[in-house]
Design a protein around this motif. Structure first.
Motif, mmCIF file in Angstrom:
data_model
loop_
_atom_site.group_PDB
_atom_site.id
_atom_site.type_symbol
_atom_site.label_atom_id
_atom_site.label_comp_id
_atom_site.label_asym_id
_atom_site.label_seq_id
_atom_site.Cartn_x
_atom_site.Cartn_y
_atom_site.Cartn_z
ATOM 1 N N GLU A 1 29.743 41.632 59.084
ATOM 2 C CA GLU A 1 29.934 43.082 59.185
ATOM 3 C C GLU A 1 28.940 43.695 60.169
ATOM 4 N N ARG A 2 27.691 43.236 60.104
ATOM 5 C CA ARG A 2 26.663 43.731 61.018
ATOM 6 C C ARG A 2 27.014 43.377 62.465
ATOM 7 N N ARG A 3 27.514 42.188 62.643
ATOM 8 C CA ARG A 3 27.896 41.729 63.983
ATOM 9 C C ARG A 3 29.081 42.536 64.514
ATOM 10 N N GLN A 4 30.044 42.849 63.626
ATOM 11 C CA GLN A 4 31.203 43.631 64.048
ATOM 12 C C GLN A 4 30.792 45.040 64.460
ATOM 13 N N ARG A 5 29.868 45.641 63.699
ATOM 14 C CA ARG A 5 29.385 46.975 64.067
ATOM 15 C C ARG A 5 28.667 46.932 65.411
ATOM 16 N N LYS A 6 27.866 45.902 65.614
ATOM 17 C CA LYS A 6 27.150 45.760 66.885
ATOM 18 C C LYS A 6 28.132 45.550 68.028
ATOM 19 N N GLN B 1 27.626 35.773 50.489
ATOM 20 C CA GLN B 1 27.373 37.205 50.626
ATOM 21 C C GLN B 1 26.667 37.503 51.939
ATOM 22 N N LYS B 2 25.683 36.677 52.277
ATOM 23 C CA LYS B 2 24.946 36.862 53.528
ATOM 24 C C LYS B 2 25.856 36.698 54.742
ATOM 25 N N ARG B 3 26.769 35.752 54.664
ATOM 26 C CA ARG B 3 27.697 35.548 55.776
ATOM 27 C C ARG B 3 28.558 36.782 55.986
ATOM 28 N N ILE B 4 29.017 37.373 54.873
ATOM 29 C CA ILE B 4 29.838 38.586 54.957
ATOM 30 C C ILE B 4 29.019 39.737 55.550
ATOM 31 N N GLU B 5 27.784 39.894 55.072
ATOM 32 C CA GLU B 5 26.916 40.963 55.579
ATOM 33 C C GLU B 5 26.629 40.775 57.064
ATOM 34 N N ASN B 6 26.351 39.533 57.453
ATOM 35 C CA ASN B 6 26.072 39.255 58.866
ATOM 36 C C ASN B 6 27.304 39.495 59.732
#
Length: 297
Positions: free
Chosen positions: A60-65, A53-58
């Motif tokens: 997604e956060r990285r893609q937005r950045k 789950q953390k990998r997915i969240e990270n």
């Protein structure tokens, strides 16, 4: 620790080291069970592995950045023709997304790659000037050759002598890097590289953003080159017009000299048959002045 001021904890997230040494993320939910005297007897709880789950969240956060940084670079590209300014911004954006200790932009000249700009350790350690004098034979540096041939970024996770990068004093500190080709019209015009002092700093996940930023550098270089070509053409055209104007003025002066100094009567007519110019001999012969006959048929 999380239970120090609370009787229960729900989904407290932290990192654990697994028995095999791998780091994992877990969510802890627990509740203290008290005796009649209000003393904690046991702590009842669960631990869930939330690494995926953390990998997915990270991610997604990285893609937005990444999207935000690309938009920032694109806005700059559309507002300036200064490729150096764009490169500075892109290197700064890369550092925001992927920590690195040094960076280079190399431009291709024939079969060689020349260091155009460098940042980070190269500057702070006084290596910049010597590095800017470097020329790399692309075919003799495996990483450059591979990036040029494939048109894709090359990842070096563990740099050792003869491991793909040039063995030179200025980059002796480098332990890992990514090198991406800068392509213009399907031709490699240069390379952008980010480097780290630590092995394994970069991963396969970094290749896509690296390639995307390299494409933005390519657009900036192409815009700058097109503008330079336009300026050169404009200057050449202005010089051609100036030279042609001078030639016409010289020819006009020569015609006027012949017209006014010829002993023979000469009159110039327009296509409509009207007098446009008379020399002194014609005026003497006709008895009319130039002012009287000019414009007359």
């Amino acid at each position: 620790a999380a239970l120090a001021n609370n009787s229960s904890v729900h989904d407290f997230e932290t990192r654990f080291l697994r028995y095999d040494g791998a780091a994992i993320w877990v969510a802890i939910s627990s509740q203290a069970v008290y005796d009649r005297n209000g003393q904690v007897q046991v702590i009842d709880g669960t631990i869930r592995d939330i690494t995926a789950q953390k990998r997915i969240e990270n991610a997604e956060r990285r893609q937005r950045k990444l999207a935000d940084l690309l938009a920032e670079s694109a806005a700059l590209i559309n507002s300036t023709l200064d490729a150096q300014k764009v490169a500075e911004q892109i290197i700064e954006n890369l550092k925001t997304l992927m920590h690195h200790d040094g960076a280079m932009i190399l431009l291709v000249e024939g079969d060689q790659a020349r260091v155009e700009r460098c940042w980070g350790i190269y500057v702070t350690r006084g290596l910049e000037q010597s590095l800017l004098q470097r020329r790399f034979n692309i075919d003799q540096v495996e990483a450059l050759r591979a990036a040029k041939q494939s048109g894709k970024p090359i990842l070096l996770t563990e740099i050792q002598p003869h491991s793909g990068w040039a063995n030179i004093p200025e980059t002796a500190w480098m332990k890992s890097c990514i090198i991406a080709p800068i392509q213009i019209n399907e031709q490699t015009a240069g390379f952008i590289s980010i480097e780290s002092q630590i092995s394994g700093t970069f991963s396969q996940a970094d290749l896509f953003p690296m390639n995307t930023f390299a494409n933005q550098v390519a657009v900036a270089l192409q815009n700058a080159r097109l503008y330079h070509e336009l300026e050169t053409y404009s200057s050449s055209l202005e010089q051609t017009v100036s030279d042609r104007t001078a030639q016409l003025q010289t020819a006009k002066t020569q015609v006027e000299t012949i017209l006014h100094h010829s002993p023979n009567p000469i009159a110039l007519l327009t296509p409509e048959g009207n007098f446009s110019a008379l020399n002194p001999a014609f005026q003497t012969l006709s008895g009319y002045s130039a002012d009287e006959l000019t414009g007359q048929s």
